[in-house]
Scaffold this motif. Structure first.
Motif, PDB file in Angstrom:
ATOM      1  N   HIS A 166       7.170  -1.201   3.440  1.00  0.00           N
ATOM      2  CA  HIS A 166       6.050  -0.418   2.926  1.00  0.00           C
ATOM      3  C   HIS A 166       6.487   1.026   2.720  1.00  0.00           C
ATOM      4  O   HIS A 166       7.217   1.573   3.544  1.00  0.00           O
TER       5      HIS A 166
ATOM      6  N   PHE B  41       0.522   3.860  -2.296  1.00  0.00           N
ATOM      7  CA  PHE B  41       1.260   2.999  -1.374  1.00  0.00           C
ATOM      8  C   PHE B  41       1.949   1.890  -2.159  1.00  0.00           C
ATOM      9  O   PHE B  41       1.404   1.374  -3.136  1.00  0.00           O
TER      10      PHE B  41
ATOM     11  N   ASN C 198      -1.093   1.320   5.227  1.00  0.00           N
ATOM     12  CA  ASN C 198      -2.069   1.839   4.268  1.00  0.00           C
ATOM     13  C   ASN C 198      -3.138   2.670   4.959  1.00  0.00           C
ATOM     14  O   ASN C 198      -4.330   2.368   4.886  1.00  0.00           O
TER      15      ASN C 198
END
Length: 403
Positions: A280, A304, A332
């Motif tokens: 991520h 993101f 997130n």
């Protein structure tokens, strides 16, 4: 006599001792054969005549086996077992580990003279991948130098000798065994903070040491000053990466091995040779075109990315964030789940509290934003014979945007 005792003891454990293959602060390392699996292994003994009565060093030696068992990685020799040989009144600890058929980088440089730049990046990348795992376990190596990096005949790099490493993880086998003021390690490759007090270092000390190792491989000297000499022909981008790893101030270096690895990755001709796991990522540029914008053009959150491997955002060029400064991975959320630190902020108008459009971001909004200034007054309604009340404000409602 000593070798006979060693040989007989290891024979009972299923290993046949062969020739010496190295020596260090703790003692000898010997090659051995394991007949049951028809393979070679390495047996490291704590039998130095100079340090056999050094109880602190003995504790570090015995702890290394537990550290190696904790960090199983292709670029770290795996440990098979450990034990003790009784030699009269003396007890000699030993560790049986993977045998690397090759030479350390000091020996390789002495024999070959130099190492190609692409090979240096490949070696560094393999060691950094190992350090990503090592540091994630809370383990700091504290003695990264050319003689502690093995290069096998196929060209694989291995980080060895964790004897002065530590892992403050709560595991009783990982007790620090280091006192304030200790100065174990190699002076040429030691970080400034480790030279001051090796008890209080973190993963950035290993990054510093590895940076100096790269200097040694590229120039023959562990000094960043050597990188700037014209005859070296070292690309500016590579010098920049190494220089950042070797910054004197800890805060100016790469914050972790992942960040260092990603920078090296962009320098590699073949990305496949440096495998960075997708993860991520966050672009915290408030004006990124791929950020979370409302239908009416108001900034509502950061961009993101899932399963990302890029160093920079492909939408705006901003450098991506993969981990918080505390080492916790990005999710997130506007705040880190590890330390609670703020990862990005949604700017608001200082006057009305509304979210902002791109044109207002970064400006002083104490007198209002473009939304404030676009508000129109309602027509005044007068009552005969009475003073007209102050005209109310006409609010332009923007659905999901708070005013």
């Amino acid at each position: 006599m000593k070798l006979t005792i060693y040989y007989n003891h290891l024979k009972r454990q299923g290993f046949e001792l062969l020739e010496d293959i190295g020596s260090g602060l703790s003692g000898k390392t010997r090659k051995a054969r394991q007949p049951s699996l028809e393979r070679f292994v390495a047996v490291k003994f704590f039998d130095s005549v100079f340090n056999k009565n050094n109880h602190e060093l003995r504790k570090k030696f015995k702890r290394e086996a537990f550290i190696l068992a904790e960090v199983q990685h292709p670029s770290i020799p795996y440990v098979l077992t450990h034990g003790e040989v009784v030699e009269g009144n003396n007890i000699v600890p030993y560790t049986v580990m993977e045998y690397i058929d090759g030479s350390n980088l000091d020996e390789y440089l002495h024999k070959n003279g130099s190492i190609d730049q692409s090979q240096v990046i490949g070696i560094a990348s393999q060691i950094l991948e190992a350090l990503v795992l090592v540091h994630s376990k809370g383990i700091i190596h504290r003695d990264i130098k050319p003689s502690n990096i093995m290069l096998s005949k196929p060209g694989n790099a291995y980080l060895i000798d964790f004897s002065i490493g530590f892992a403050p993880s709560g595991n009783p086998n990982f007790t620090r065994a280091t006192r304030t003021g200790d100065h174990l390690g190699s002076a040429e490759y030691m970080s400034p903070e480790q030279n001051n007090d090796m008890k209080s270092v973190d993963e950035r000390s290993d990054i510093y040491s590895l940076g100096l190792v790269l200097c040694k491989l590229l120039t023959g000297s562990p000094s960043i000053l050597e990188l700037d000499k014209n005859e070296r022909s070292i690309p500016f981008t590579l010098k920049k990466v190494i220089t950042k790893a070797c910054e004197y101030k800890v805060a100016d270096r790469y914050s972790n091995a992942v960040e260092f690895l990603r920078e090296l990755r962009v320098l590699s001709a073949t990305r496949q040779s440096i495998s960075t796991s997708p993860s991520h990522a966050l672009c915290n540029n408030l004006k990124c075109p791929s950020a979370y914008w409302s239908p009416n053009g108001f900034y509502k959150g950061a961009n993101f990315m899932e399963e990302c491997t890029d160093i920079h955002c492909t939408a705006c060029g901003n450098k991506l964030i993969y981990q918080c400064s505390c080492g916790f991975p990005i999710a997130n959320t506007p705040f880190c789940g590890g330390c609670g630190g703020e990862l990005f902020r949604i700017p608001e108008c200082e006057k009305c509290g509304s979210y902002l459009k791109k044109a207002d971001i970064g400006k002083n909004t104490s007198d209002g934003c473009s939304k404030c200034k676009s508000v129109q007054p309602l027509p005044q309604q007068s009552v005969w014979g009475q003073q007209s009340p102050k005209a109310p404000t006409q609010i332009n409602i923007d659905d999901d945007i708070p005013f």
